[in-house]
Design a protein around this motif. Structure first.
Motif, mmCIF file in Angstrom:
data_model
loop_
_atom_site.group_PDB
_atom_site.id
_atom_site.type_symbol
_atom_site.label_atom_id
_atom_site.label_comp_id
_atom_site.label_asym_id
_atom_site.label_seq_id
_atom_site.Cartn_x
_atom_site.Cartn_y
_atom_site.Cartn_z
ATOM 1 N N VAL A 1 57.085 -2.500 83.933
ATOM 2 C CA VAL A 1 55.929 -1.842 84.534
ATOM 3 C C VAL A 1 55.294 -0.959 83.479
ATOM 4 C CG1 VAL A 1 55.117 -0.284 86.339
ATOM 5 C CG2 VAL A 1 56.957 -1.900 86.823
ATOM 6 N N GLY A 2 53.966 -1.028 83.389
ATOM 7 C CA GLY A 2 53.279 -0.268 82.356
ATOM 8 C C GLY A 2 52.254 0.688 82.915
ATOM 9 N N GLY A 3 52.053 1.785 82.188
ATOM 10 C CA GLY A 3 50.957 2.690 82.469
ATOM 11 C C GLY A 3 49.809 2.346 81.536
ATOM 12 N N VAL A 4 48.661 2.043 82.104
ATOM 13 C CA VAL A 4 47.508 1.596 81.317
ATOM 14 C C VAL A 4 46.397 2.631 81.437
ATOM 15 C CG1 VAL A 4 45.791 -0.216 80.979
ATOM 16 C CG2 VAL A 4 48.118 -0.816 81.709
ATOM 17 N N ASP A 5 45.933 3.129 80.288
ATOM 18 C CA ASP A 5 44.856 4.113 80.265
ATOM 19 C C ASP A 5 43.511 3.403 80.339
ATOM 20 O OD1 ASP A 5 46.584 6.220 80.169
ATOM 21 O OD2 ASP A 5 46.433 6.524 78.003
ATOM 22 N N ILE A 6 42.718 3.754 81.347
ATOM 23 C CA ILE A 6 41.395 3.183 81.574
ATOM 24 C C ILE A 6 40.357 4.270 81.309
ATOM 25 C CG2 ILE A 6 39.865 2.062 83.240
ATOM 26 C CD1 ILE A 6 42.260 0.362 82.643
ATOM 27 N N ALA A 7 39.387 3.956 80.453
ATOM 28 C CA ALA A 7 38.343 4.929 80.121
ATOM 29 C C ALA A 7 37.242 4.893 81.163
ATOM 30 C CB ALA A 7 37.777 4.628 78.730
ATOM 31 N N LEU A 8 37.048 6.026 81.851
ATOM 32 C CA LEU A 8 35.965 6.172 82.826
ATOM 33 C C LEU A 8 34.842 7.006 82.209
ATOM 34 C CD1 LEU A 8 38.058 6.931 86.039
ATOM 35 C CD2 LEU A 8 37.071 4.749 85.343
ATOM 36 N N PRO A 9 33.658 6.996 82.813
ATOM 37 C CA PRO A 9 32.551 7.780 82.258
ATOM 38 C C PRO A 9 32.867 9.268 82.099
ATOM 39 C CG PRO A 9 31.730 6.240 83.890
ATOM 40 C CD PRO A 9 33.213 6.175 83.957
ATOM 41 N N ASP A 10 33.713 9.805 82.998
ATOM 42 C CA ASP A 10 34.013 11.245 82.944
ATOM 43 C C ASP A 10 35.415 11.535 82.420
ATOM 44 O OD1 ASP A 10 35.339 10.157 85.048
ATOM 45 O OD2 ASP A 10 34.759 11.684 86.523
ATOM 46 N N GLY A 11 36.025 10.584 81.735
ATOM 47 C CA GLY A 11 37.352 10.814 81.184
ATOM 48 C C GLY A 11 38.236 9.585 81.294
ATOM 49 N N THR A 12 39.534 9.758 81.130
ATOM 50 C CA THR A 12 40.501 8.658 81.161
ATOM 51 C C THR A 12 41.441 8.823 82.344
ATOM 52 O OG1 THR A 12 40.444 8.426 78.759
ATOM 53 C CG2 THR A 12 42.329 7.471 79.878
ATOM 54 N N THR A 13 41.736 7.714 83.010
ATOM 55 C CA THR A 13 42.721 7.729 84.086
ATOM 56 C C THR A 13 43.787 6.696 83.795
ATOM 57 O OG1 THR A 13 42.992 7.719 86.493
ATOM 58 C CG2 THR A 13 41.612 5.994 85.546
ATOM 59 N N ARG A 14 44.939 6.900 84.342
ATOM 60 C CA ARG A 14 46.049 5.972 84.084
ATOM 61 C C ARG A 14 46.360 5.178 85.348
ATOM 62 N NH1 ARG A 14 51.101 7.587 80.452
ATOM 63 N NH2 ARG A 14 49.309 7.548 79.023
ATOM 64 N N LEU A 15 46.354 3.847 85.202
ATOM 65 C CA LEU A 15 46.743 2.945 86.270
ATOM 66 C C LEU A 15 48.099 2.337 85.936
ATOM 67 C CD1 LEU A 15 43.352 1.081 86.854
ATOM 68 C CD2 LEU A 15 44.222 3.114 88.030
ATOM 69 N N THR A 16 48.798 1.873 86.957
ATOM 70 C CA THR A 16 50.135 1.303 86.775
ATOM 71 C C THR A 16 50.126 -0.143 87.240
ATOM 72 O OG1 THR A 16 51.088 3.476 87.244
ATOM 73 C CG2 THR A 16 52.584 1.603 87.282
ATOM 74 N N ALA A 17 50.771 -1.008 86.459
ATOM 75 C CA ALA A 17 50.776 -2.436 86.782
ATOM 76 C C ALA A 17 52.037 -3.087 86.243
ATOM 77 C CB ALA A 17 49.546 -3.122 86.181
ATOM 78 N N ARG A 18 52.419 -4.188 86.881
ATOM 79 C CA ARG A 18 53.518 -4.996 86.364
ATOM 80 C C ARG A 18 53.063 -5.710 85.091
ATOM 81 N NH1 ARG A 18 54.589 -9.166 88.780
ATOM 82 N NH2 ARG A 18 52.774 -9.306 90.134
ATOM 83 N N ILE A 19 53.890 -5.710 84.065
ATOM 84 C CA ILE A 19 53.547 -6.337 82.789
ATOM 85 C C ILE A 19 54.024 -7.776 82.810
ATOM 86 C CG2 ILE A 19 53.875 -6.301 80.295
ATOM 87 C CD1 ILE A 19 54.420 -3.299 80.525
ATOM 88 N N VAL A 20 53.107 -8.705 82.613
ATOM 89 C CA VAL A 20 53.433 -10.127 82.534
ATOM 90 C C VAL A 20 53.200 -10.580 81.093
ATOM 91 C CG1 VAL A 20 52.863 -12.447 83.327
ATOM 92 C CG2 VAL A 20 52.826 -10.533 84.938
#
Length: 395
Positions: free
Chosen positions: A286-305
């Protein structure tokens, strides 16, 4: 080239590497038919007795060429095809049985019915060509017409039938002599939506009731997902993944495979952290993925395949039906995991589901919800997807 005992020619072997032991009722090994700009290359798969597998892929990926090689219509450049204990094709052994010598039935996209024959005679034709006794033909044909829902229609001509009924005749004709293998080449593509669903249910029912071993060709993911025991995904003449529908949905090996199985939303990011956990199918990454949004960065979590290292770019896949939608000001669960803010830019209300387009500032997500609209056009919402349904794939 060498002439076989049945008068056909087979190409000289391209290689003589040892072949693996047979494990299925149908065994395809190293099948290659190269047209230069198309064909199939080094395809290997097996089908257990009574299973239905689907060759799934876009036009030109090699699925119909593969089926034609199984039928004996195409002579492959290399490879081996065995059905039970019979070798139907082997370039190493210079064997290529003619289509009439193969224990197969085939349902074509175009139905291929004899227009001057009645429904009864169309279905009886394979039995007559095999020298069956006349007294044995009638009960076999009537039984098959009953199975496909055409009882009482034996005296009609194909031109007097609907498209769905004609396809049922073609299906009955291919099964009346109980072949060891049934091949279906996009059999529903010429039908409208209602007839396509009805014939698809017929095919699934007959396949289960008669324990038919079948290979089905389609580019329609709904047909593949609802009919198949296993799906063989093809691209550019090669097999790129092979698994059950559930396995392919849970762990597609690429964005191509994920998108082929239905609509997807893609969020680009960077793998920032990873850990393992015990999931329904055992230990998973399982990975934490940083997604760049217009007002900053948020971290989403997903299964790594697949393979991915911390610091590399990845894509998170969310399917429309897995996305939950809440009002942005809903205080019931302010800390929901895997959530993004957004604005509803489109609402399409159907008879049983509602579709939404949601602008997150970096991409527009498509979501599907049951029943009436839960969010109105222009409203601010929060969308989320459970970690179990979120997949992280390499670029």
């Amino acid at each position: 080239m060498k002439t076989t005992t049945d008068g056909r020619t087979a190409p000289m072997p391209a290689r003589t590497a040892p072949l693996p032991e047979r494990t299925g009722h149908l065994e395809v090994t190293g099948l290659t038919r190269d047209f230069g700009s198309g064909g199939v290359r080094d395809a290997s798969f097996s089908v257990e007795r009574g299973q239905l597998i689907t060759l799934l892929g876009p036009s030109g990926c090699g699925k119909t060429t593969t089926l034609r090689c199984l039928a004996g219509i195409e002579v492959p450049d290399a490879g081996r095809v065995r059905l039970g204990d019979t070798t139907m094709t082997s370039t190493a052994e210079r064997i290529h049985l003619r289509p009439a010598k193969r224990d197969i039935g085939m349902v074509f996209q175009s139905y291929a019915l004899w227009p001057h024959m009645t429904v009864f005679e169309n279905v009886a034709f394979p039995l007559r060509t095999r020298g069956e006794r006349t007294t044995a033909i009638r009960p076999r044909v009537e039984e098959m017409l009953d199975l496909v829902g055409l009882e009482g229609m034996g005296g009609r001509r194909p031109s007097q039938l609907s498209g769905g009924q004609q396809q049922r005749v073609a299906l009955a004709r291919s099964l009346v002599y109980r072949p060891g293998l049934l091949l279906l080449d996009e059999p529903l593509s010429n039908l409208d939506a209602a007839r396509r669903d009805a014939v698809r249910r017929d095919i699934g029912r007959l396949q289960r009731e008669l324990s038919i071993t079948a290979v089905y060709v389609t580019h329609d993911q709904d047909e593949a997902m609802t009919l198949s025991d296993r799906i063989v995904v093809m691209r550019d003449g090669r097999i790129v993944q092979n698994g059950t529908p559930a396995e392919l949905l849970a762990a597609p090996q690429s964005l191509f495979v994920a998108g082929l199985l239905g609509q997807i939303n893609i969020l680009e990011g960077v793998l920032a952290a990873e850990h393992t956990r015990t999931g329904p199918n055992g230990t998973e990454r399982v990975g934490g993925v940083d997604i760049a949004l217009p007002d900053g960065t948020t971290r989403l979590t997903a299964r790594i395949v697949g393979e991915a290292e911390v610091g590399t770019k990845v894509s998170i896949v969310w399917r429309p039906g897995d996305i939950a939608i809440e009002r942005a000001d809903d205080p019931s669960d302010p800390g929901r995991e895997n959530a993004l803010p957004g604005t509803v830019t489109a609402v399409r209300v159907g008879s049983s589901v509602t579709e939404y387009d949601i602008d997150t500032g970096i991409t527009t997500l498509r979501a599907i919800g049951l029943g009436r609209a839960a969010a109105s056009l222009g409203s601010r919402v929060r969308v989320s997807c459970p970690v179990d349904r979120s997949i992280s794939l390499n670029h």
